[in-house]
Design a protein around this motif. Structure first.
Motif, PDB file in Angstrom:
ATOM      1  N   ARG A  42       1.069  -0.964  -0.206  1.00 23.95           N
ATOM      2  CA  ARG A  42      -0.172  -0.030   0.095  1.00 23.95           C
ATOM      3  C   ARG A  42       0.904   1.221   0.016  1.00 23.95           C
ATOM      4  O   ARG A  42       1.954   1.286   0.774  1.00 23.95           O
ATOM      5  CB  ARG A  42      -0.711  -0.028   1.228  1.00 23.95           C
ATOM      6  CG  ARG A  42      -1.864  -1.130   1.190  1.00 23.95           C
ATOM      7  CD  ARG A  42      -2.877  -0.951   2.472  1.00 23.95           C
ATOM      8  NE  ARG A  42      -3.834  -2.192   2.542  1.00 23.95           N
ATOM      9  CZ  ARG A  42      -4.887  -2.140   1.993  1.00 23.95           C
ATOM     10  NH1 ARG A  42      -5.279  -0.996   1.502  1.00 23.95           N
ATOM     11  NH2 ARG A  42      -5.588  -3.236   1.971  1.00 23.95           N
ATOM     12  N   GLY A  43       0.555   2.266  -0.902  1.00 20.29           N
ATOM     13  CA  GLY A  43       1.289   3.221  -0.847  1.00 20.29           C
ATOM     14  C   GLY A  43       0.911   4.393  -2.128  1.00 20.29           C
ATOM     15  O   GLY A  43      -0.324   4.294  -2.136  1.00 20.29           O
ATOM     16  N   ALA A  44       1.988   5.130  -2.679  1.00 18.24           N
ATOM     17  CA  ALA A  44       1.466   6.275  -3.569  1.00 18.24           C
ATOM     18  C   ALA A  44       2.194   6.033  -4.804  1.00 18.24           C
ATOM     19  O   ALA A  44       3.522   5.604  -4.614  1.00 18.24           O
ATOM     20  CB  ALA A  44       1.876   7.466  -2.925  1.00 18.24           C
ATOM     21  N   LEU A  45       1.884   6.246  -5.825  1.00 18.59           N
ATOM     22  CA  LEU A  45       2.496   6.168  -6.918  1.00 18.59           C
ATOM     23  C   LEU A  45       3.419   7.471  -7.178  1.00 18.59           C
ATOM     24  O   LEU A  45       2.959   8.664  -6.919  1.00 18.59           O
ATOM     25  CB  LEU A  45       1.588   6.299  -8.420  1.00 18.59           C
ATOM     26  CG  LEU A  45       2.101   6.250  -9.846  1.00 18.59           C
ATOM     27  CD1 LEU A  45       2.966   4.904  -9.929  1.00 18.59           C
ATOM     28  CD2 LEU A  45       0.929   6.364 -10.756  1.00 18.59           C
ATOM     29  N   ARG A  46       4.528   7.310  -7.635  1.00 16.58           N
ATOM     30  CA  ARG A  46       5.645   8.509  -7.701  1.00 16.58           C
ATOM     31  C   ARG A  46       6.051   8.406  -9.237  1.00 16.58           C
ATOM     32  O   ARG A  46       6.331   7.333  -9.822  1.00 16.58           O
ATOM     33  CB  ARG A  46       6.678   8.315  -6.666  1.00 16.58           C
ATOM     34  CG  ARG A  46       6.493   8.384  -5.341  1.00 16.58           C
ATOM     35  CD  ARG A  46       5.661   9.638  -4.765  1.00 16.58           C
ATOM     36  NE  ARG A  46       5.627   9.514  -3.425  1.00 16.58           N
ATOM     37  CZ  ARG A  46       4.593  10.153  -2.812  1.00 16.58           C
ATOM     38  NH1 ARG A  46       3.632  10.831  -3.674  1.00 16.58           N
ATOM     39  NH2 ARG A  46       4.193   9.964  -1.490  1.00 16.58           N
ATOM     40  N   HIS A  47       6.553   9.542  -9.644  1.00 16.23           N
ATOM     41  CA  HIS A  47       7.180   9.507 -10.971  1.00 16.23           C
ATOM     42  C   HIS A  47       8.449  10.389 -10.693  1.00 16.23           C
ATOM     43  O   HIS A  47       8.747  11.518 -10.279  1.00 16.23           O
ATOM     44  CB  HIS A  47       6.375  10.505 -11.923  1.00 16.23           C
ATOM     45  CG  HIS A  47       6.821  10.268 -13.269  1.00 16.23           C
ATOM     46  ND1 HIS A  47       6.145  11.121 -14.484  1.00 16.23           N
ATOM     47  CD2 HIS A  47       7.846   9.655 -13.985  1.00 16.23           C
ATOM     48  CE1 HIS A  47       6.994  10.690 -15.496  1.00 16.23           C
ATOM     49  NE2 HIS A  47       7.928  10.127 -15.153  1.00 16.23           N
ATOM     50  N   ARG A  48       9.480   9.659 -10.817  1.00 18.31           N
ATOM     51  CA  ARG A  48      11.018  10.364 -10.395  1.00 18.31           C
ATOM     52  C   ARG A  48      11.547  10.616 -11.770  1.00 18.31           C
ATOM     53  O   ARG A  48      11.428  10.104 -12.754  1.00 18.31           O
ATOM     54  CB  ARG A  48      11.795   9.147  -9.887  1.00 18.31           C
ATOM     55  CG  ARG A  48      10.934   8.455  -8.674  1.00 18.31           C
ATOM     56  CD  ARG A  48      11.576   9.233  -7.431  1.00 18.31           C
ATOM     57  NE  ARG A  48      10.840   8.189  -6.283  1.00 18.31           N
ATOM     58  CZ  ARG A  48      10.329   8.748  -5.204  1.00 18.31           C
ATOM     59  NH1 ARG A  48       9.884   9.991  -4.993  1.00 18.31           N
ATOM     60  NH2 ARG A  48       9.833   7.968  -4.314  1.00 18.31           N
TER      61      ARG A  48
END
Length: 115
Positions: free
Chosen positions: A76-82
């Motif tokens: 469970r978490g969050a989508l990140r764009h690096r």
């Protein structure tokens, strides 16, 4: 006003052993990939997604150290764009930054036969 939400829940098989990367100082990031199946896929190429997951949280990293290829993991978490600059130009990737990650199933390991 509509509230923005970035919540991801994944349950999938670990595609290999988790990797560890050292950050500045003694901090580490754990990186792993989950294979998530699509039971209603239109083609074999669309039947799975391999999703990169990371955690910077030492408590979650303690659990990650016990995982093995094939384990079923819930993240469970969050989508990140690096984003970053490489020698060939700007680069980027999507990953799920885990707020929690737990082992759901540790498949029985095949043991060698004893005669």
């Amino acid at each position: 006003m509509v509230e923005h939400v970035n919540e991801i829940v994944l349950v999938g098989r670990l595609s290999g052993a988790p990797e560890w990367r050292t950050l500045s100082g003694d901090d580490q990031v754990a990186v792993w990939r989950l294979i998530v199946q699509h039971p209603d896929a239109r083609s074999p190429q669309d039947a799975i997604d391999t999703i990169r997951c990371v955690t910077y949280d030492p408590k979650i990293q303690t659990a990650v150290r016990t995982w093995a290829h094939g384990d079923v993991i819930e993240v469970r978490g969050a989508l990140r764009h690096r984003f970053w600059r490489s020698p060939t130009g700007p680069r980027g990737l999507y990953e799920v930054e885990a707020a929690s990650a737990v082992l759901r199933l540790h498949p029985a390991r095949k043991e060698s036969a004893v005669s």
